[in-house]
Motif scaffolding. Sequence first.
Motif, PDB file in Angstrom:
ATOM      1  N   ILE A 227      31.288  -2.307  15.579  1.00 14.28           N
ATOM      2  CA  ILE A 227      32.726  -2.365  15.865  1.00 14.28           C
ATOM      3  C   ILE A 227      33.128  -3.790  16.247  1.00 14.28           C
ATOM      4  O   ILE A 227      34.159  -4.295  15.808  1.00 14.28           O
ATOM      5  N   SER A 228      32.278  -4.442  17.025  1.00 16.17           N
ATOM      6  CA  SER A 228      32.574  -5.827  17.427  1.00 16.17           C
ATOM      7  C   SER A 228      32.664  -6.728  16.207  1.00 16.17           C
ATOM      8  O   SER A 228      33.518  -7.614  16.134  1.00 16.17           O
ATOM      9  N   SER A 229      31.756  -6.513  15.262  1.00 17.22           N
ATOM     10  CA  SER A 229      31.778  -7.320  14.045  1.00 17.22           C
ATOM     11  C   SER A 229      33.090  -7.090  13.299  1.00 17.22           C
ATOM     12  O   SER A 229      33.758  -8.041  12.889  1.00 17.22           O
ATOM     13  N   LEU A 230      33.480  -5.819  13.164  1.00 16.45           N
ATOM     14  CA  LEU A 230      34.743  -5.520  12.470  1.00 16.45           C
ATOM     15  C   LEU A 230      35.932  -6.139  13.203  1.00 16.45           C
ATOM     16  O   LEU A 230      36.909  -6.556  12.571  1.00 16.45           O
ATOM     17  N   ASN A 231      35.842  -6.223  14.543  1.00 17.59           N
ATOM     18  CA  ASN A 231      36.925  -6.848  15.307  1.00 17.59           C
ATOM     19  C   ASN A 231      37.168  -8.292  14.862  1.00 17.59           C
ATOM     20  O   ASN A 231      38.285  -8.798  14.957  1.00 17.59           O
ATOM     21  N   ALA A 232      36.106  -8.949  14.394  1.00 22.98           N
ATOM     22  CA  ALA A 232      36.245 -10.352  13.982  1.00 22.98           C
ATOM     23  C   ALA A 232      37.171 -10.487  12.781  1.00 22.98           C
ATOM     24  O   ALA A 232      37.782 -11.536  12.564  1.00 22.98           O
ATOM     25  N   LEU A 233      37.277  -9.417  11.996  1.00 22.18           N
ATOM     26  CA  LEU A 233      38.113  -9.458  10.796  1.00 22.18           C
ATOM     27  C   LEU A 233      39.592  -9.577  11.171  1.00 22.18           C
ATOM     28  O   LEU A 233      40.304 -10.446  10.654  1.00 22.18           O
ATOM     29  N   SER A 234      40.046  -8.709  12.076  1.00 25.69           N
ATOM     30  CA  SER A 234      41.458  -8.791  12.458  1.00 25.69           C
ATOM     31  C   SER A 234      41.711 -10.040  13.300  1.00 25.69           C
ATOM     32  O   SER A 234      42.766 -10.660  13.217  1.00 25.69           O
ATOM     33  N   LEU A 235      40.701 -10.435  14.094  1.00 24.06           N
ATOM     34  CA  LEU A 235      40.847 -11.640  14.907  1.00 24.06           C
ATOM     35  C   LEU A 235      41.037 -12.871  14.021  1.00 24.06           C
ATOM     36  O   LEU A 235      41.824 -13.763  14.348  1.00 24.06           O
ATOM     37  N   LEU A 236      40.322 -12.911  12.889  1.00 27.86           N
ATOM     38  CA  LEU A 236      40.431 -14.078  12.002  1.00 27.86           C
ATOM     39  C   LEU A 236      41.874 -14.260  11.551  1.00 27.86           C
ATOM     40  O   LEU A 236      42.379 -15.386  11.499  1.00 27.86           O
ATOM     41  N   GLY A 237      42.530 -13.145  11.244  1.00 29.09           N
ATOM     42  CA  GLY A 237      43.932 -13.224  10.833  1.00 29.09           C
ATOM     43  C   GLY A 237      44.777 -13.955  11.866  1.00 29.09           C
ATOM     44  O   GLY A 237      45.617 -14.781  11.536  1.00 29.09           O
ATOM     45  N   ARG A 249      45.670 -26.189   7.766  1.00 27.80           N
ATOM     46  CA  ARG A 249      44.836 -25.499   6.778  1.00 27.80           C
ATOM     47  C   ARG A 249      44.645 -24.056   7.234  1.00 27.80           C
ATOM     48  O   ARG A 249      44.400 -23.809   8.408  1.00 27.80           O
ATOM     49  N   SER A 250      44.729 -23.144   6.264  1.00 25.86           N
ATOM     50  CA  SER A 250      44.672 -21.735   6.635  1.00 25.86           C
ATOM     51  C   SER A 250      43.456 -21.052   6.006  1.00 25.86           C
ATOM     52  O   SER A 250      43.106 -21.352   4.861  1.00 25.86           O
ATOM     53  N   TYR A 251      42.822 -20.183   6.768  1.00 28.65           N
ATOM     54  CA  TYR A 251      41.594 -19.551   6.272  1.00 28.65           C
ATOM     55  C   TYR A 251      41.619 -18.043   6.459  1.00 28.65           C
ATOM     56  O   TYR A 251      41.364 -17.543   7.556  1.00 28.65           O
ATOM     57  N   GLY A 252      41.919 -17.336   5.391  1.00 27.29           N
ATOM     58  CA  GLY A 252      41.756 -15.888   5.408  1.00 27.29           C
ATOM     59  C   GLY A 252      40.320 -15.544   5.064  1.00 27.29           C
ATOM     60  O   GLY A 252      39.534 -16.426   4.705  1.00 27.29           O
ATOM     61  N   PRO A 253      39.963 -14.271   5.143  1.00 26.61           N
ATOM     62  CA  PRO A 253      38.587 -13.888   4.820  1.00 26.61           C
ATOM     63  C   PRO A 253      38.262 -14.049   3.336  1.00 26.61           C
ATOM     64  O   PRO A 253      37.097 -14.151   2.959  1.00 26.61           O
ATOM     65  N   VAL A 254      39.321 -14.077   2.489  1.00 27.31           N
ATOM     66  CA  VAL A 254      39.104 -14.353   1.061  1.00 27.31           C
ATOM     67  C   VAL A 254      40.099 -15.417   0.634  1.00 27.31           C
ATOM     68  O   VAL A 254      41.133 -15.605   1.263  1.00 27.31           O
ATOM     69  N   GLU A 255      39.762 -16.131  -0.427  1.00 25.56           N
ATOM     70  CA  GLU A 255      40.706 -17.077  -1.019  1.00 25.56           C
ATOM     71  C   GLU A 255      41.133 -16.543  -2.378  1.00 25.56           C
ATOM     72  O   GLU A 255      40.297 -16.153  -3.196  1.00 25.56           O
ATOM     73  N   GLU A 256      42.436 -16.525  -2.606  1.00 23.58           N
ATOM     74  CA  GLU A 256      42.957 -16.060  -3.895  1.00 23.58           C
ATOM     75  C   GLU A 256      43.345 -17.274  -4.715  1.00 23.58           C
ATOM     76  O   GLU A 256      44.226 -18.026  -4.329  1.00 23.58           O
ATOM     77  N   LEU A 293      38.634 -14.842  -7.136  1.00 19.92           N
ATOM     78  CA  LEU A 293      38.669 -14.378  -5.745  1.00 19.92           C
ATOM     79  C   LEU A 293      37.396 -14.867  -5.077  1.00 19.92           C
ATOM     80  O   LEU A 293      36.289 -14.540  -5.508  1.00 19.92           O
ATOM     81  N   ARG A 294      37.569 -15.687  -4.037  1.00 21.84           N
ATOM     82  CA  ARG A 294      36.380 -16.203  -3.351  1.00 21.84           C
ATOM     83  C   ARG A 294      36.257 -15.535  -1.985  1.00 21.84           C
ATOM     84  O   ARG A 294      37.223 -15.468  -1.218  1.00 21.84           O
ATOM     85  N   ILE A 295      35.060 -15.049  -1.727  1.00 28.68           N
ATOM     86  CA  ILE A 295      34.814 -14.405  -0.438  1.00 28.68           C
ATOM     87  C   ILE A 295      34.360 -15.483   0.544  1.00 28.68           C
ATOM     88  O   ILE A 295      33.304 -16.087   0.373  1.00 28.68           O
ATOM     89  N   ARG A 296      35.189 -15.738   1.532  1.00 32.74           N
ATOM     90  CA  ARG A 296      34.843 -16.721   2.570  1.00 32.74           C
ATOM     91  C   ARG A 296      34.024 -16.066   3.659  1.00 32.74           C
ATOM     92  O   ARG A 296      33.071 -16.632   4.161  1.00 32.74           O
ATOM     93  N   PHE A 301      32.567  -7.621   6.350  1.00 34.10           N
ATOM     94  CA  PHE A 301      32.931  -7.628   4.937  1.00 34.10           C
ATOM     95  C   PHE A 301      34.407  -7.252   4.775  1.00 34.10           C
ATOM     96  O   PHE A 301      34.804  -6.164   5.196  1.00 34.10           O
ATOM     97  N   PRO A 302      35.200  -8.145   4.162  1.00 31.39           N
ATOM     98  CA  PRO A 302      36.650  -7.892   4.091  1.00 31.39           C
ATOM     99  C   PRO A 302      37.019  -6.953   2.949  1.00 31.39           C
ATOM    100  O   PRO A 302      37.746  -7.323   2.024  1.00 31.39           O
ATOM    101  N   ALA A 303      36.541  -5.708   3.016  1.00 27.67           N
ATOM    102  CA  ALA A 303      36.699  -4.762   1.910  1.00 27.67           C
ATOM    103  C   ALA A 303      38.173  -4.528   1.585  1.00 27.67           C
ATOM    104  O   ALA A 303      38.550  -4.472   0.409  1.00 27.67           O
ATOM    105  N   ASP A 304      39.017  -4.400   2.603  1.00 27.55           N
ATOM    106  CA  ASP A 304      40.437  -4.117   2.341  1.00 27.55           C
ATOM    107  C   ASP A 304      41.119  -5.288   1.646  1.00 27.55           C
ATOM    108  O   ASP A 304      41.914  -5.100   0.720  1.00 27.55           O
ATOM    109  N   ALA A 305      40.830  -6.489   2.103  1.00 26.16           N
ATOM    110  CA  ALA A 305      41.435  -7.670   1.479  1.00 26.16           C
ATOM    111  C   ALA A 305      41.000  -7.768   0.020  1.00 26.16           C
ATOM    112  O   ALA A 305      41.799  -8.097  -0.869  1.00 26.16           O
ATOM    113  N   ILE A 306      39.741  -7.463  -0.230  1.00 22.59           N
ATOM    114  CA  ILE A 306      39.221  -7.524  -1.601  1.00 22.59           C
ATOM    115  C   ILE A 306      39.917  -6.465  -2.460  1.00 22.59           C
ATOM    116  O   ILE A 306      40.389  -6.744  -3.566  1.00 22.59           O
ATOM    117  N   ALA A 307      40.027  -5.254  -1.908  1.00 23.14           N
ATOM    118  CA  ALA A 307      40.653  -4.169  -2.666  1.00 23.14           C
ATOM    119  C   ALA A 307      42.108  -4.500  -2.977  1.00 23.14           C
ATOM    120  O   ALA A 307      42.582  -4.248  -4.092  1.00 23.14           O
TER     121      ALA A 307
END
Lengths: 411, 297
Positions: A227-237, A249-256, A293-296, A301-307
Amino acid sequence: MKSLSLMTGNAAAAWGARLARVDYIPAYPITPQTEIIETLSSWIRNGEMDAKLVQLESEHSMLTAAGAASSTGARVFTATSSQGLLYGMEMLYNITGWRTPLVLVNVSRALAAPITLEPDHNDVLAARDSGFLQLHAENCQEIVDMILLSYRLAEDRKVMLPAIVNLDGFYLSFTRERVALPDMKKVAEFLPEYNGSNPFRASRPVAKASSVLSSNLYSYFRYQMHISSLNALSLLGRISGEFESLFGRSYGPVEEFMTDDADYVLVMTNSFSTIGKQAVVRMRSRGVRAGLLRIRMLRPFPADAIASVLAGKRAVAVFDQNIAPGSGGIIYPEIVSSLYHLKNRPEDVFPVIGGLGGKQITMGEMEMIFEMMHKGHWSAEGPHSPLYLMRNDEIESVKKNLQIAGQVVRQ
Amino acid sequence: MLLRIRFHGRGGQGGKTASRILGSAAFDEGLNVQDSPVYGAERRGAPVTAFTRISDGEILERGFIFDPDVVIVMDETLLEDPTASPLSGLREGGILFVNSSRKPDELNVNLDGVEVVTLNITDMALELLGKPILSTASAAVAAKLISVVSPDAVTSAVRGELGEGSLSPEAIQMNVALAGRAFSLVPSFKLSTKENYSPGTVVPIGVISGMEGSEDILLVGNSALRKTGDWRIYAPTIDYEKCTNCMICYAYCPESAMVIETDGRPVIDMENCKGCLICYRECPTKAISITREVRAL
C-alpha cells in the motif's frame, strides 16, 4: 557552474546526490557506475560537499550499511550496477522491510554470463519485486531530477520505502548532454532536511528489523509495504506539480510522446526511448499516426495511466530490453494485464525484445516495428510471440566470431 | 541540422577527449550536443570509437553513430582493422579524415562521393607536445571540417577539457597551439551528406539453434592473425654490444613481446611490440634505442 552544462549521466547522478545534501554514501566500485562515487569522493575531499563516504568490502555490506545508516535518520545515497545489485539482492529485500528511504542509483549493465559491459534491464528488473520504488531515466536531465523526486517520494510518511533511479550504462553513464542543474536554494525548498521517524538516538533504544514469527504479522507488514508503494503513485502527481513550479520540468509516471491521436503506440523505458521517438517522428512524416509511451515509474506500476493512454489504440508494441528465458519480455505481461479489463483495449499488443547487452538498434529496425503494427503482421508464431531483434549482419558477425573461437555454427 | 562525427582511435590516443573537445566547442557556440565513447575493457592500443552529435534542434538519437557525416581516423592502421571498420556507414557527400603522411589517393580507400583528407597530426603532436596525444588536433580537424565551430570555441574547449586534468599550464598552452595549427592546416569543405542508413534485415530467431550454449573458446591462438604491433610509433632496437642478457627488458615487457633466445639474448617480436618503450626506459646499460616509425607494419 553555468545554469546549462554538458555532463555525463554519472556526473548527473553525483549532482543529484550533492543537491539532495546527502549525509552518508556507502560505496563499492563497479563499471559503469564507479565515476559516480569517484566524483562524490573528490567533492567531499575538496570540501565542496559535506558528507561521509565509506568504501565497504562488497555490495552486500554496502547496502546493509546504507539501510542501517538510513535507520538512524541520515539521508543516504549509494550506487551500483549489474552484478553488484545482484550481490546485494538479499539486502534489497531487507532494507525495504526496514522502511529506509534511501536512494540507490543503478547503472544498468547486462548480467553475466557471458560477461559484458553495456546495458539491458535484467539487472534492475531483478529488483522489481523488492519493494524499492523504481524510476527509469531517459536522459541525463532526468537523472538529476529523479534523484530529487525520489527522496521526496521515499521520505514521505505515507511511503517510507527506498528508491532506485535507473540509468543505462554507456548510453547515459558515459554520454554527455545538456543538463540544467537545479538551483540549490530551490532544491532546499523542494526537498527539506530529512527527519526520520523513530531514528536511533543515544539513550532512546528502538528495536529495528525485529523478527515476526507469526504469519498474520508478516502478512500485515507485507500489505503495508504494498500500500505504501502504491501511495507513491498519487504522491508523484502532487510533488511533480511542485517540482514543475520550481524548476519548469514536469514528471508524471509515464511520458506521452505524440500519443494523443496515435493509432500505433510503442511502449519503451530508459534511454533507448530516444531512438524510438525518432522513429515516431519519421513514421509521422510518412503519414502513419505513430506514438511512444515511456514508462518513467516502473514501481509502483502506473497501470491506470498506461491504460488511459493505450485505450482505443489500434495496436501497441512493447519493447523489452530484457529477457526472461523461457517466457519472454518482463514488462510485456505487465502492460497486457493493465489493459485486459478495458472494453476498448487495443486489439493487438505485440511483444518486442531488443537491445540486450546494449545491442545497437538501427532506425530501420525501429521503423520496422511500426510497419509491422501498421500492417498487423507479426511473427509467424502468432501475435503474442516476441519479435527478437537481431539483424542479418549481426548474425554474420556472430558466426565469424564463433568460427574464430573454434565453434561450428549448426543450423 | 544534425551533424554526426565519429572518431576512431586507439586507447591512449585521446579519441574520447577529442569527441568532448568538439562537443564542448559546439556547445559553446550555442548548439545542442551529445558526445560519448565506446570501448570495451579499457586497454591501451585497443580500438576506441567516440561520437559527437551536433544540432541546432533536439537530438533524437543516442549511442552508436551508424551513418556519420564525418569520420576522423586518428590511427591509419585502423583502416584495415575489421573490428574498428571506420569507413562503415559514412554518408555520400561526407568527409573522411585520416591521420597520415600519405596523400589521399595513396590510401587505397574507395568511397564514392566522399572527400578524403589527410594530414600527419602525429608528427605535429610530437613536435609541440613531445607525445603522440592526438585529442586536441583531432578535435580541431573535425571542427574545421564541419564549419560550424570557430577556432576560438575550439581554443576555449581545449582549455576547458584539459584544465580538469593534471596538465600544467604550459602543456595546455601547447595543446592550444596544436589545435590552432591543425585547424589552420586542414582545408575546409562543404558537407553535402545525404541520408544513407541501411535498415538491415531482422532475421527470425529460428536461425539460432540453442546448441551453442556458452561462449566457449575451443581453439588456442585465435588472435594469432592480429598483429598488435601495428600501431607502434616508435620502434625499440637492441644494441647487442651493450646488452648483458640481464632480462630486465623481458621482465618488464607488458606484451610478452620480448623473447629470450636459446643463447640468452632478448629479441623483440616486432609484430606484437606496441612501442610502449618501457624496455627502453628500464634497460640498465642503455642498450635499447628508439626510432620513429611512420607506419609500423
